[in-house]
Design a protein around this motif. Structure first.
Motif, short mmCIF file in Angstrom:
data_model
loop_
_atom_site.label_atom_id
_atom_site.label_comp_id
_atom_site.label_asym_id
_atom_site.label_seq_id
_atom_site.Cartn_x
_atom_site.Cartn_y
_atom_site.Cartn_z
N ARG A 127 0.78 -1.29 -0.21
CA ARG A 127 0.13 -0.15 0.19
C ARG A 127 0.94 1.14 -0.13
NH1 ARG A 127 -5.29 0.72 1.13
NH2 ARG A 127 -5.42 -1.49 1.70
N LYS A 128 2.04 1.32 0.90
CA LYS A 128 2.65 2.44 0.92
C LYS A 128 3.56 2.66 -0.26
CE LYS A 128 6.62 4.20 3.71
NZ LYS A 128 7.65 3.92 4.60
N VAL A 129 3.97 1.76 -1.15
CA VAL A 129 4.60 1.90 -2.45
C VAL A 129 3.80 2.44 -3.44
CG1 VAL A 129 5.88 0.46 -4.14
CG2 VAL A 129 6.72 0.02 -1.98
N ILE A 130 2.83 1.79 -3.60
CA ILE A 130 1.76 2.22 -4.49
C ILE A 130 1.18 3.57 -4.33
CG2 ILE A 130 -0.63 1.84 -5.50
CD1 ILE A 130 0.12 -1.18 -5.56
N ASP A 131 0.76 3.85 -3.09
CA ASP A 131 0.21 5.13 -2.82
C ASP A 131 1.43 6.36 -3.15
OD1 ASP A 131 -2.02 4.31 -1.45
OD2 ASP A 131 -1.38 4.56 0.61
N GLN A 132 2.76 5.88 -3.10
CA GLN A 132 3.68 6.83 -3.39
C GLN A 132 3.83 7.33 -4.73
OE1 GLN A 132 7.22 5.30 -1.68
NE2 GLN A 132 6.95 6.15 0.34
N THR A 133 3.23 6.19 -5.48
CA THR A 133 3.22 6.55 -6.96
C THR A 133 1.86 7.30 -7.48
OG1 THR A 133 1.77 4.64 -7.47
CG2 THR A 133 4.38 4.22 -7.23
N GLY A 134 1.02 7.70 -6.37
CA GLY A 134 -0.17 8.64 -6.88
C GLY A 134 -1.41 7.70 -7.14
N TYR A 135 -1.50 6.23 -6.74
CA TYR A 135 -2.47 5.59 -7.01
C TYR A 135 -2.82 5.11 -5.76
CZ TYR A 135 -0.74 5.87 -11.61
OH TYR A 135 -0.10 6.34 -12.85
N GLN A 136 -4.22 4.46 -5.91
CA GLN A 136 -4.97 4.36 -4.36
C GLN A 136 -4.94 2.75 -4.37
OE1 GLN A 136 -8.32 6.07 -3.65
NE2 GLN A 136 -8.48 5.41 -1.37
N VAL A 137 -4.77 1.79 -3.29
CA VAL A 137 -5.09 0.37 -3.05
C VAL A 137 -6.33 0.38 -2.56
CG1 VAL A 137 -4.57 -1.76 -1.97
CG2 VAL A 137 -2.56 -0.10 -2.75
N THR A 138 -7.25 -0.50 -3.29
CA THR A 138 -8.55 -0.58 -2.91
C THR A 138 -8.71 -2.09 -2.40
OG1 THR A 138 -9.05 -1.39 -5.17
CG2 THR A 138 -9.58 0.96 -4.61
N SER A 139 -7.93 -3.03 -2.50
CA SER A 139 -8.12 -4.27 -2.19
C SER A 139 -6.70 -5.12 -2.02
CB SER A 139 -9.21 -5.08 -2.74
OG SER A 139 -9.00 -5.24 -4.06
N TYR A 140 -6.86 -6.32 -1.35
CA TYR A 140 -5.76 -6.91 -1.16
C TYR A 140 -5.96 -8.43 -1.00
CZ TYR A 140 -1.06 -8.89 0.85
OH TYR A 140 -0.15 -9.55 0.89
N LYS A 141 -5.60 -9.28 -1.68
CA LYS A 141 -5.75 -10.66 -1.68
C LYS A 141 -4.58 -11.59 -1.90
CE LYS A 141 -8.51 -13.24 -4.53
NZ LYS A 141 -9.70 -13.63 -5.30
N VAL A 142 -4.35 -12.66 -1.13
CA VAL A 142 -3.28 -13.45 -1.40
C VAL A 142 -3.85 -14.88 -1.73
CG1 VAL A 142 -1.20 -14.51 -0.42
CG2 VAL A 142 -1.66 -12.22 0.01
N GLU A 143 -3.18 -15.68 -2.43
CA GLU A 143 -3.72 -17.04 -2.89
C GLU A 143 -2.54 -17.87 -3.20
OE1 GLU A 143 -5.08 -16.69 -7.59
OE2 GLU A 143 -6.77 -15.93 -5.82
N PRO A 144 -2.50 -19.09 -3.07
CA PRO A 144 -1.24 -19.85 -3.48
C PRO A 144 -1.26 -19.72 -4.85
CG PRO A 144 -2.92 -21.12 -2.21
CD PRO A 144 -3.44 -20.09 -2.51
N TYR A 145 0.10 -19.98 -5.45
CA TYR A 145 0.20 -19.97 -6.69
C TYR A 145 1.45 -21.02 -7.28
CZ TYR A 145 2.24 -18.24 -11.36
OH TYR A 145 2.52 -18.34 -12.61
N GLU A 146 0.98 -21.93 -8.19
CA GLU A 146 2.04 -22.87 -8.82
C GLU A 146 2.51 -22.50 -10.41
OE1 GLU A 146 1.43 -27.54 -9.93
OE2 GLU A 146 0.60 -26.78 -8.13
N LYS A 147 3.73 -22.45 -10.31
CA LYS A 147 4.14 -22.15 -11.76
C LYS A 147 3.68 -23.13 -12.61
CE LYS A 147 8.63 -19.76 -11.58
NZ LYS A 147 10.07 -19.83 -11.56
N LYS A 148 3.22 -22.60 -14.00
CA LYS A 148 2.99 -23.43 -14.83
C LYS A 148 4.03 -24.30 -15.64
CE LYS A 148 -0.95 -20.69 -15.76
NZ LYS A 148 -1.55 -19.43 -16.66
N LYS A 149 3.93 -25.31 -15.60
CA LYS A 149 5.03 -26.12 -16.37
C LYS A 149 5.09 -25.98 -17.73
CE LYS A 149 5.13 -29.70 -12.78
NZ LYS A 149 5.28 -30.93 -12.40
N GLY A 150 6.16 -26.18 -18.40
CA GLY A 150 6.57 -26.00 -19.88
C GLY A 150 5.90 -27.28 -20.56
N PHE A 151 6.01 -27.49 -21.88
CA PHE A 151 5.46 -28.37 -22.56
C PHE A 151 6.25 -29.66 -22.30
CE2 PHE A 151 5.78 -31.06 -26.69
CZ PHE A 151 4.29 -31.31 -26.55
N PHE A 152 7.54 -29.70 -22.13
CA PHE A 152 8.38 -30.88 -22.15
C PHE A 152 8.34 -31.34 -20.51
CE2 PHE A 152 10.12 -29.52 -25.92
CZ PHE A 152 10.28 -30.63 -26.80
N ALA A 153 7.92 -30.49 -19.67
CA ALA A 153 8.15 -30.88 -18.34
C ALA A 153 6.62 -31.54 -18.15
CB ALA A 153 8.19 -29.66 -17.23
#
Length: 86
Positions: free
Chosen positions: A56-82
């Protein structure tokens, strides 16, 4: 890995998206960051969650406003050969 989805108000063009992306990259160690003015959000992929207040602090310093924040697990997508050879 985690994906942080941050709602951002005030983006009007591609330069706005770039401004936010650059600010996030310069402030934090992230794997990727992308912003969308049409969705009004910034997606951040990182090893560990970044505290909402810090983002929020970093984005506020750019002049934009944070309206929401959500965290979710992320799994890297595997390439074709993987996917084929595991």
């Amino acid at each position: 890995m985690v994906k942080m989805i941050v709602g951002v108000e005030g983006m009007a063009c591609g330069m706005c998206e770039s401004h936010i992306n650059d600010a996030i990259r310069n402030a934090f160690s992230v794997d990727s960051v992308s912003s969308s003015r049409s969705k009004k959000e910034t997606d951040i992929i990182a090893e560990k969650p970044i505290e909402e207040e810090k983002i929020r602090k970093v984005i506020d310093q750019t002049g934009y406003q944070v309206t929401s924040y959500k965290v979710e697990p992320y799994e890297k997508k595997k390439g074709f050969f993987a996917r084929l050879f595991g």
